[in-house]
Design a protein around this motif. Structure first.
Motif, short mmCIF file in Angstrom:
data_model
loop_
_atom_site.label_atom_id
_atom_site.label_comp_id
_atom_site.label_asym_id
_atom_site.label_seq_id
_atom_site.Cartn_x
_atom_site.Cartn_y
_atom_site.Cartn_z
N ALA A 126 8.41 5.89 -5.92
CA ALA A 126 8.31 7.07 -5.07
C ALA A 126 6.92 7.69 -5.11
CB ALA A 126 9.35 8.12 -5.50
N ARG A 127 6.17 7.46 -6.17
CA ARG A 127 4.83 8.02 -6.25
C ARG A 127 3.90 7.45 -5.18
NH1 ARG A 127 3.08 10.99 -10.90
NH2 ARG A 127 0.99 10.81 -10.00
N GLN A 128 4.31 6.39 -4.52
CA GLN A 128 3.52 5.84 -3.43
C GLN A 128 3.70 6.60 -2.12
OE1 GLN A 128 4.73 1.48 -3.78
NE2 GLN A 128 2.55 1.31 -3.33
N TRP A 129 4.58 7.57 -2.11
CA TRP A 129 4.91 8.27 -0.86
C TRP A 129 4.44 9.71 -0.89
CZ3 TRP A 129 7.55 6.23 3.43
CH2 TRP A 129 7.97 4.89 3.27
N ALA A 130 3.85 10.14 0.23
CA ALA A 130 3.40 11.53 0.36
C ALA A 130 3.64 11.99 1.79
CB ALA A 130 1.93 11.67 0.00
N ILE A 131 3.77 13.30 1.97
CA ILE A 131 3.96 13.90 3.29
C ILE A 131 2.97 15.04 3.47
CG2 ILE A 131 6.35 13.29 3.78
CD1 ILE A 131 7.21 15.88 2.43
N ALA A 132 2.60 15.28 4.73
CA ALA A 132 1.73 16.41 5.07
C ALA A 132 1.99 16.78 6.51
CB ALA A 132 0.25 16.05 4.87
N GLY A 133 1.83 18.05 6.83
CA GLY A 133 2.02 18.49 8.21
C GLY A 133 1.43 19.86 8.41
N TYR A 134 1.20 20.21 9.68
CA TYR A 134 0.62 21.51 10.00
C TYR A 134 1.59 22.31 10.87
CZ TYR A 134 -0.38 19.47 14.58
OH TYR A 134 -0.25 18.87 15.81
N MET B 159 -1.01 8.83 -5.47
CA MET B 159 -0.28 7.69 -4.96
C MET B 159 -0.67 6.38 -5.66
SD MET B 159 -0.66 8.90 -1.01
CE MET B 159 0.55 7.95 -0.11
N GLY B 160 -1.64 6.46 -6.56
CA GLY B 160 -2.03 5.30 -7.34
C GLY B 160 -2.99 4.36 -6.66
N ASN C 152 14.14 19.09 -0.38
CA ASN C 152 15.45 18.44 -0.20
C ASN C 152 15.43 16.97 -0.58
OD1 ASN C 152 17.57 20.32 1.24
ND2 ASN C 152 15.60 20.77 2.21
N ASP C 153 14.25 16.36 -0.55
CA ASP C 153 14.14 14.92 -0.78
C ASP C 153 12.96 14.63 -1.70
OD1 ASP C 153 16.19 14.15 1.37
OD2 ASP C 153 14.72 15.29 2.52
N SER C 154 12.87 15.38 -2.79
CA SER C 154 11.73 15.22 -3.70
C SER C 154 11.73 13.85 -4.37
CB SER C 154 11.75 16.32 -4.77
OG SER C 154 12.97 16.28 -5.50
N GLU C 155 12.89 13.21 -4.44
CA GLU C 155 12.93 11.87 -5.03
C GLU C 155 12.31 10.84 -4.10
OE1 GLU C 155 16.45 12.18 -2.38
OE2 GLU C 155 15.42 13.51 -3.78
N VAL C 156 12.19 11.17 -2.81
CA VAL C 156 11.56 10.29 -1.83
C VAL C 156 10.10 10.68 -1.62
CG1 VAL C 156 11.64 9.43 0.56
CG2 VAL C 156 13.76 9.97 -0.66
N TYR C 157 9.85 11.98 -1.53
CA TYR C 157 8.51 12.50 -1.25
C TYR C 157 8.09 13.49 -2.35
CZ TYR C 157 9.47 10.76 3.50
OH TYR C 157 9.77 9.97 4.59
N PRO C 158 7.58 12.99 -3.46
CA PRO C 158 7.20 13.88 -4.56
C PRO C 158 5.81 14.51 -4.40
CG PRO C 158 6.88 11.61 -5.23
CD PRO C 158 7.48 11.56 -3.84
N THR C 159 5.10 14.13 -3.35
CA THR C 159 3.74 14.63 -3.14
C THR C 159 3.63 15.18 -1.72
OG1 THR C 159 2.89 12.93 -4.64
CG2 THR C 159 1.29 14.03 -3.22
N PHE C 160 3.04 16.38 -1.58
CA PHE C 160 3.02 17.00 -0.25
C PHE C 160 1.82 17.90 -0.06
CE2 PHE C 160 5.16 20.06 -2.98
CZ PHE C 160 4.63 21.28 -2.57
N ILE C 161 1.48 18.11 1.23
CA ILE C 161 0.48 19.12 1.64
C ILE C 161 1.08 19.90 2.80
CG2 ILE C 161 -1.86 19.59 2.44
CD1 ILE C 161 -2.73 16.91 1.34
N LEU D 17 0.84 -1.20 0.00
CA LEU D 17 0.00 0.00 0.00
C LEU D 17 0.87 1.25 0.00
CD1 LEU D 17 -2.69 -1.04 2.64
CD2 LEU D 17 -3.06 -0.68 0.18
N PRO D 18 0.32 2.39 -0.43
CA PRO D 18 1.08 3.65 -0.36
C PRO D 18 1.24 4.12 1.07
CG PRO D 18 -1.17 4.06 -1.06
CD PRO D 18 -1.01 2.57 -1.01
N VAL D 19 2.11 5.11 1.26
CA VAL D 19 2.47 5.56 2.61
C VAL D 19 2.31 7.08 2.71
CG1 VAL D 19 4.27 5.61 4.39
CG2 VAL D 19 4.15 3.68 2.77
N LEU D 20 1.58 7.49 3.72
CA LEU D 20 1.42 8.91 4.03
C LEU D 20 2.12 9.19 5.34
CD1 LEU D 20 0.14 11.75 3.73
CD2 LEU D 20 -1.93 10.82 4.82
#
Length: 435
Positions: free
Chosen positions: A295-303, A431-432, A316-325, A208-211
């Motif tokens: 890498a498309r399975q990975w996303a990050i988000a934070g407040y 994330m597919g 700094n790590d777009s190759e690891v986390y190409p998706t973000f909020i 599964l993808p990872v958030l």
């Protein structure tokens, strides 16, 4: 009982009404009491409140931002109640015991009402269960359900390839784990991991993808469980998608409560960036068998502080986390004393070492053709809205695929939670997981 709302409905209304009644008992007595005692207590309570404001904002810097002045009023009213309780008891008419009980109860009611008022504003404890410390975190080790490493080539599960088995749980589970830092040497407090129903099924959904979610400062991973209600949020999403949802990792980004927050950067204080971009993904892939397809399975988000962290990793790590909020983050990592203090404390005075990692500087000097993100700000967030706007403007000018969203509310869970919830479908598509 555990689902009783503390931020809407009758409970906060009743709390305010009870607090008003308690304060009324403490204030209203004889004319002499009203003229001689109450004004002195009001002046003293006002003075104590001003001291609290100064200490909170200028000495200890308890908040990420200046607290709205209206939220100091409950503190002032609580001070007033404490200052009045003894003279009100002494001015009793009737039994001293009854007066003492009434006084103590009145102070408690005022304090509870004050706490309720602040909680309604921030939404930190949305339910009775969260206020009582019931986070719903499992007492079982995650090893009891972890899939372990995938065999090479294990395909990612998506809604189009998944059929939910009949014995699948109706909800996911949150586990407490320690994610080691063998490469970074980073000291971390326990993280929280949400595993969706499809992961807990037999057979389980594979790969599964990872958030990855980042909390604020001061704060800890459990804030996403309490204020963010992440289990309910992800369970609701999973219920609409055959039990599928991303695996959610909520790491500790305080360096185990270090006096100098790590800022999600590699510095002389700690290698926080390496921990989050190398150690954490390696642990997830080897322990949970998730996020190994691409890498498309990975996303990050934070407040707030976590939103600033999000932009640090996204650049700094777009190759690891190409998706973000980025939800209500800052323009750059900050500490008391500003940029000069960051450069001195974390980079031994080397300004270029800071700008090499700083998100806005990297956006101006690098391209991110495979990255996409959303910058969320609160309409009434007097400090972080303008900073979020600046982050969006620079990211957009760099050519990054980025969207800005303005949500009703200030610097609170009124914005932080919807900032994630409203964009879960977009995340899952990126994330597919869903079409």
């Amino acid at each position: 009982m555990s689902t009783i709302s503390l931020i809407s409905g009758p409970v906060p209304v009743l709390a305010l009404a009870a607090g008003a009644a308690g304060l009324g008992w403490l204030v209203v007595k004889s004319r002499r009491y009203l003229v001689r005692v109450v004004p002195v207590a009001l002046i003293a309570a006002g003075g104590l409140t001003l001291v609290l404001v100064y200490v909170a904002e200028n000495v200890f810097h308890w908040w990420d931002d200046t607290l709205p002045p209206i939220l100091y009023i409950p503190a002032g009213l609580t001070f007033l109640a404490l200052l009045l309780v003894v003279p009100r008891i002494r001015a009793r008419s009737g039994s001293r015991l009854v007066a003492v009980v009434a006084g103590v109860v009145s102070v408690v009611l005022v304090a509870v009402a004050s706490a309720s008022f602040v909680n309604v504003h921030f939404g930190q404890y949305p339910t009775l269960a969260s206020a009582l410390g019931d986070t719903g975190v499992s007492d079982q080790p995650i090893s009891s359900v972890a899939a372990g490493p995938n065999t090479p080539g294990t395909p990612a599960t998506s809604q189009s390839t998944w059929t939910a088995p009949p014995n699948m749980p109706t909800g996911g589970t949150i586990y407490s784990v320690t994610i080691p830092g063998p490469v970074s040497g980073y000291a971390s407090a326990p993280a929280l991991v949400y595993l969706p129903p499809a992961y807990l099924a037999a057979p389980k959904a594979s790969n599964l993808p990872v958030l990855v979610l980042f909390h604020g400062l001061p704060g800890s991973p459990v804030d996403w469980v309490n204020g963010g209600q992440i289990a309910q949020v992800m369970d609701t999403f999973a219920a609409a998608h055959d039990g599928l949802a991303p695996v959610v990792i909520i790491p500790d980004i305080t360096n185990n409560g270090a006096s100098d927050p790590p800022l999600c950067m590699d510095t002389k204080v700690s290698k926080s960036d390496t921990y989050l971009s190398v150690d954490l993904p390696a642990w997830v892939e080897s322990t949970l068998g998730a996020g190994t397809a691409s890498a498309r399975q990975w996303a990050i988000a934070g407040y707030s502080y976590g939103g600033t962290c999000t932009m640090q990793l996204a650049t700094n790590d777009s190759e690891v986390y190409p998706t973000f909020i980025d939800i209500a983050g800052e323009t750059e990592p900050t500490v008391e004393g500003g940029r000069s203090a960051v450069i001195s404390t974390y980079f031994a005075g080397d300004a270029s070492a800071f700008t090499d990692q700083n998100a806005l500087d990297r956006l101006k000097s690098h391209s991110f053709p495979d990255s996409a993100g959303i910058v969320v700000v609160g309409a009434t967030d007097t400090t972080y809205r303008s900073q979020g706007q600046q982050v969006f403007d620079v990211a957009h000018a760099s050519g990054m695929d980025v969207t800005e969203q303005v949500l009703p509310g200030g610097h609170s869970w009124q914005v932080w939670k919807p900032g994630l919830v409203n964009n879960l479908d977009w995340l899952a598509q990126r994330m597919g997981l869903i079409k």
